[in-house]
Design a protein around this motif. Structure first.
Motif, short mmCIF file in Angstrom:
data_model
loop_
_atom_site.label_atom_id
_atom_site.label_comp_id
_atom_site.label_asym_id
_atom_site.label_seq_id
_atom_site.Cartn_x
_atom_site.Cartn_y
_atom_site.Cartn_z
N ALA A 111 -4.89 -4.44 -4.49
CA ALA A 111 -4.65 -3.42 -3.23
C ALA A 111 -3.58 -2.24 -3.64
O ALA A 111 -3.02 -2.80 -3.68
CB ALA A 111 -4.73 -3.90 -2.18
N MET A 112 -3.96 -1.60 -2.92
CA MET A 112 -3.43 -0.41 -2.99
C MET A 112 -3.01 1.01 -2.04
O MET A 112 -3.54 0.52 -1.01
CB MET A 112 -3.68 0.74 -4.21
CG MET A 112 -3.86 0.29 -5.48
SD MET A 112 -4.80 1.59 -6.66
CE MET A 112 -3.47 3.09 -6.94
N ASP A 113 -1.95 1.41 -1.63
CA ASP A 113 -1.87 1.91 0.21
C ASP A 113 -1.61 3.83 -0.89
O ASP A 113 -1.88 3.88 -1.68
CB ASP A 113 0.29 1.56 0.28
CG ASP A 113 0.87 1.91 -0.76
OD1 ASP A 113 0.66 2.62 -1.83
OD2 ASP A 113 2.15 1.55 -0.67
N SER A 114 -2.11 4.42 -0.37
CA SER A 114 -1.22 5.90 0.13
C SER A 114 -0.57 6.18 -0.82
O SER A 114 -0.95 7.97 -1.03
CB SER A 114 -1.75 6.54 1.67
OG SER A 114 -0.32 6.13 2.13
N GLN A 115 0.01 5.64 -1.37
CA GLN A 115 1.24 6.14 -2.16
C GLN A 115 1.17 5.86 -3.19
O GLN A 115 1.66 6.01 -4.53
CB GLN A 115 3.39 5.36 -1.75
CG GLN A 115 2.75 6.14 -0.05
CD GLN A 115 3.41 7.16 -0.34
OE1 GLN A 115 3.72 8.30 -0.44
NE2 GLN A 115 2.25 7.84 1.21
N GLY A 116 0.21 4.59 -3.15
CA GLY A 116 -0.21 4.09 -4.56
C GLY A 116 1.06 3.13 -5.28
O GLY A 116 0.80 3.05 -6.75
N ARG A 117 1.47 2.93 -4.82
CA ARG A 117 1.82 1.45 -5.11
C ARG A 117 0.56 0.39 -4.92
O ARG A 117 -0.15 -0.19 -4.55
CB ARG A 117 2.55 1.00 -3.92
CG ARG A 117 4.08 1.68 -3.74
CD ARG A 117 5.31 1.90 -2.96
NE ARG A 117 4.29 2.35 -1.70
CZ ARG A 117 5.45 2.31 -0.72
NH1 ARG A 117 6.68 2.37 -0.46
NH2 ARG A 117 4.53 2.39 0.36
N SER A 118 0.76 -0.66 -5.60
CA SER A 118 -0.17 -1.73 -5.88
C SER A 118 0.29 -3.14 -5.93
O SER A 118 0.94 -3.40 -6.11
CB SER A 118 -1.05 -1.28 -7.19
OG SER A 118 -0.26 -1.88 -8.06
N VAL A 119 -0.41 -3.91 -5.61
CA VAL A 119 -0.54 -5.80 -5.04
C VAL A 119 -1.71 -6.20 -5.95
O VAL A 119 -2.88 -5.98 -5.31
CB VAL A 119 -0.27 -6.27 -3.80
CG1 VAL A 119 -0.20 -7.52 -3.61
CG2 VAL A 119 1.36 -5.03 -2.84
N THR A 120 -1.57 -7.29 -7.06
CA THR A 120 -2.84 -7.65 -7.23
C THR A 120 -2.77 -9.74 -6.86
O THR A 120 -1.57 -9.51 -6.85
CB THR A 120 -2.62 -8.04 -9.19
OG1 THR A 120 -0.98 -8.28 -9.44
CG2 THR A 120 -1.98 -5.94 -8.95
N ALA A 121 -4.25 -9.39 -7.31
CA ALA A 121 -3.80 -11.74 -6.91
C ALA A 121 -5.22 -11.75 -8.12
O ALA A 121 -6.02 -10.36 -8.75
CB ALA A 121 -4.72 -11.02 -5.53
N LYS A 122 -5.10 -12.80 -8.63
CA LYS A 122 -6.16 -13.73 -9.78
C LYS A 122 -6.15 -14.69 -9.22
O LYS A 122 -4.99 -15.71 -8.77
CB LYS A 122 -5.84 -13.56 -11.17
CG LYS A 122 -6.41 -14.16 -11.74
CD LYS A 122 -5.46 -13.75 -13.33
CE LYS A 122 -5.88 -12.60 -13.55
NZ LYS A 122 -7.42 -12.04 -14.12
N VAL A 123 -7.64 -15.04 -9.53
CA VAL A 123 -8.33 -16.83 -8.94
C VAL A 123 -9.00 -16.98 -9.95
O VAL A 123 -9.60 -16.21 -10.01
CB VAL A 123 -8.38 -16.77 -7.51
CG1 VAL A 123 -7.27 -16.27 -6.83
CG2 VAL A 123 -9.63 -15.59 -6.86
N LEU A 124 -9.65 -17.96 -9.56
CA LEU A 124 -10.34 -19.15 -10.72
C LEU A 124 -12.26 -18.31 -10.14
O LEU A 124 -12.08 -18.32 -9.11
CB LEU A 124 -10.66 -19.82 -10.96
CG LEU A 124 -9.52 -20.78 -12.17
CD1 LEU A 124 -9.43 -22.33 -12.15
CD2 LEU A 124 -9.76 -20.45 -13.10
#
Length: 718
Positions: A25-38
């Motif tokens: 997920a990325m916001d309008s400032q280009g900062r990202s958050v990630t998730a990884k699942v099987l």
């Protein structure tokens, strides 16, 4: 409620792989958050739900709130790819011009070995690929259009209607592929047939060549249309179910689907031509690298994605991703413009064994996937994998896997690798190191094939390493290929870079129009052909909901010399603007042809010709390319452990850095492990790892020897 105008608004990308499902997920400032699942192979929609739930938890939200504040949702699916490779597609029938019903079965001369390793080419007992249509399900209709589009034999709708009804019912078809001779020159008969099929059997999925692949080349056009029909029903059901599920969960933004060409399309358009989604996940990774490398000023890039199942490689040459016109899946060859991403089975889940013929250590091509997964997952797997070897060597520490949410069992890894070691007569460490080195050799071999065999020197490139297993093994396969600098893009975001690329990909639609124009090019005739291509691509853009004001249109002439059809030469040349368009176009083509094949080739080939025009409509995603990874403030403490480095064949005391324990402008000397949330960056002895203001990590390997070499042939139109 959903709002695209506030800073609290997100662009989400999800990529489903063979082992893991990644989410960004990325916001309008280009900062990202990630998730990884099987990944959940039997129910991919559930995998998407789980990934979104994990992503929302990481952001301190619930899923409904996250989706309500999402203005762009893009997804890369493997449904079509899996349907072909696992032979789980629809029951397809073929409708074609009388006298051409055997085209699919006859194939091209290289059909037995298309896409196979070179050692398979010379096997005496070859086999044909498994057919994509129901045996005998071919309906030949009386009609004929010539190459100019003139109707020679008219279609009789009344007669064909009865034939269609019996044909579909007798073979119990789920889908039909309609491919008539020269239909791209005049689609009147093919359009009539698709309307008749829809009338007599509304539930039957229809794939028409004039929509899927309106290009010269009867066999390739037929294969593309049949594959589209083969994967159509299952893709249509999955995408429809996913769209409904997301809408019920609170998503108001349109669902966009990643295409192999490097862009995204609305779900309705993607479901109508799902052949474009095949291998779209790896294309997402290269799209992400293109955005990041462009922002960093890196023009020569080898993009490598090592996940749980495969190793994918794409190239960026002179700032332009290398494209391909021909695609092969399960030895079926068809034409479709796509990012040229090649794969080999060497990922974290790749299984190692003793070769039955040679008695040597072999790695791949089969994978443990996510079910049961490597032995250390504790999910019932017993065969040794690359990940098990990493655990035995200490390259992956069991307690930090998936940010500590999934602890690995090192004793299961030692048991699995130990059984193989006994069979080979080697020690545990020698076997584990051998597994990693052989796996890295497979990856490096693919890198050399994609560079050296094109006349490119891999030492002129930076290597971007991403995917969950990429940063772990990059030190090995990069050094084997002769590359000195490895970039781990976005730090921890490297493990989910394909999802990042899907999130930032532009909306892209490509239209090709067959039109022959011979040199010297008359500007008026050239402009007439361009107008036809522009009308087609604008209509396509409007059909998929592209805003006219935001459209960017790129035009290319597909060119060759006369009589080169059999040689499969196809050079896309950007169309110049302004006066003397024809003369400038010919000059560009001649220069590019000489660049690819040598200056002498242009003197003997004769007359150049345009045989098709390509128009691409693009709407920029609006997501900042210079994204920086959002990460918690305050790094963890430094630790040490013993690692058996496969390059040195010995145990060494190795520094361990918890996430970003070193400062942005700092660096660490190898041997070291930098443990991020979803991957580990392995820094071997003699190498250094540094960070930059853009969030990327740079791994510098020892300088390789470098003899003098000439300027390489890029194979990219300039």
């Amino acid at each position: 409620m959903y709002s695209a105008g506030t800073t609290d608004s997100y662009s989400i990308g999800i990529d489903i792989g063979g082992t893991f499902t990644d989410c960004v997920a990325m916001d309008s400032q280009g900062r990202s958050v990630t998730a990884k699942v099987l990944s959940t192979k039997e129910d991919p929609v559930q995998g998407v739900r789980t990934a979104l739930t994990r992503l929302a938890e990481t952001m301190g939200r619930d899923t409904a709130s996250l989706l309500a504040h999402t203005h762009r949702f893009s997804h890369g699916t493997t449904i079509g790819t899996n349907a072909v490779l696992e032979h789980r597609g629809a029951r397809v029938g073929l409708i074609t011009t009388a006298g051409h019903g055997d085209t699919l079965a006859m194939m091209r001369g290289r059909g037995r070995v298309a896409g196979r390793p070179v050692e398979d080419v010379f096997r005496v007992h070859g086999t044909l690929p498994r057919p994509l249509i129901v045996p005998g399900a071919v309906l030949e209709v009386q009609e004929r259009v010539d190459r100019t589009g003139a109707v020679v034999v008219a279609l009789d709708p009344a007669r064909v209607r009865d034939e269609l009804t019996r044909f579909i019912a007798h073979h119990e078809l789920d889908a039909v592929a309609v491919v008539l001779l020269w239909s791209f020159a005049n689609p009147v008969h093919e359009r009539c047939l698709t309307e008749l099929v829809a009338e007599v059997s509304p539930a039957t999925y229809i794939s028409s060549s004039v929509d899927v692949s309106p290009r010269l080349g009867e066999f390739e056009r037929m294969v593309a249309t049949v594959i589209n029909a083969y994967v159509g029903p299952v893709s249509h059901r999955y995408l429809g179910r996913l769209a409904d599920d997301l809408e019920d969960s609170g998503l108001a933004a349109p669902l966009l689907i990643m295409q192999a060409g490097g862009g995204v399309l609305p779900v309705v358009e993607a479901a109508a031509a799902p052949v474009g989604t095949i291998d779209s996940g790896p294309a997402g990774g290269l799209a992400g690298v293109r955005a990041l490398a462009g922002a960093a000023g890196h023009e020569q890039v080898i993009a490598t994605d090592m996940g749980g199942t495969s190793f994918d490689i794409g190239l960026i040459v002179q700032g332009i991703p290398v494209m391909a016109e021909e695609k092969v899946i399960d030895r079926h060859t068809y034409r479709m413009t796509h990012l040229d991403v090649r794969s080999v089975a060497c990922g974290g889940g790749t299984i190692a064994r003793k070769d039955a013929l040679t008695g040597a250590l072999g790695v791949g091509p089969d994978s443990a996937g996510s079910e049961p997964g490597p032995a250390c997952y504790g999910r019932g797997g017993t065969q040794p994998t690359v990940t098990d070897a990493d655990v035995v060597l200490g390259l992956i520490r069991p307690k930090i896997f998936l940010d500590g949410r999934m602890q690995l069992d090192p004793e299961l890894s030692r048991a699995a690798v130990g059984r193989l070691a006994e069979q080979l007569g080697m020690t545990l460490e020698e076997t584990a190191a051998g597994i990693v080195n052989v796996n890295n050799m497979h990856a490096a071999t693919l890198i050399r094939r994609q560079t050296v065999e094109r006349g490119l020197d891999p030492r002129d490139f930076r290597l971007y390493a991403y995917g969950g297993a990429g940063p772990v093994h990059a030190f090995g396969f990069a050094a084997e290929a002769g590359v000195r600098e490895v970039v781990v893009p976005l730090g921890n975001g490297a493990s989910t870079l394909s999802a990042y690329g899907i999130a930032v990909a532009d909306t892209l639609h490509c239209v090709e129009v067959e039109r022959t124009v011979k040199a010297p090019f008359d500007d008026n005739s050239l402009l007439d052909a361009l107008d036809e291509a522009l009308r087609s691509v604008r209509a396509a853009g409007e059909r998929v909901g592209m805003a006219t004001s935001a459209l960017r249109i790129d035009l290319y002439a597909l060119m060759r010399f006369e009589r080169q059809l059999a040689n499969r030469v196809e050079i896309p040349v950007p169309l110049p603007a302004g006066p003397e368009t024809g003369a400038l176009l010919l000059k560009r083509f001649t220069a590019e042809y000489a660049h690819r094949y040598g200056a002498g080739g242009t003197d003997v080939r004769g007359t150049a010709e345009i045989f098709a025009l390509r128009a691409e409509t693009r709407v920029p995603s609006g997501v900042p390319a210079e994204a920086q990874e959002s990460r918690p403030q305050g790094a963890g403490a430094t630790d040490t452990c013993e690692v058996y480095w496969p390059t040195d064949h010995q145990w060494l005391v190795t520094d361990v850095y918890d996430r970003m324990a070193f400062h942005r402008a700092g660096y660490v000397d190898g041997p070291a492990l930098v443990e991020l949330a979803h991957t580990t960056v392995c820094v071997p002895p003699g190498a250094t790892l540094s960070t930059g203001p853009d969030g990327h990590l740079s791994l510098r390997l020892p300088e390789p020897s470098r003899p003098h070499h000439s300027t390489p042939n890029t194979g990219v139109a300039r």
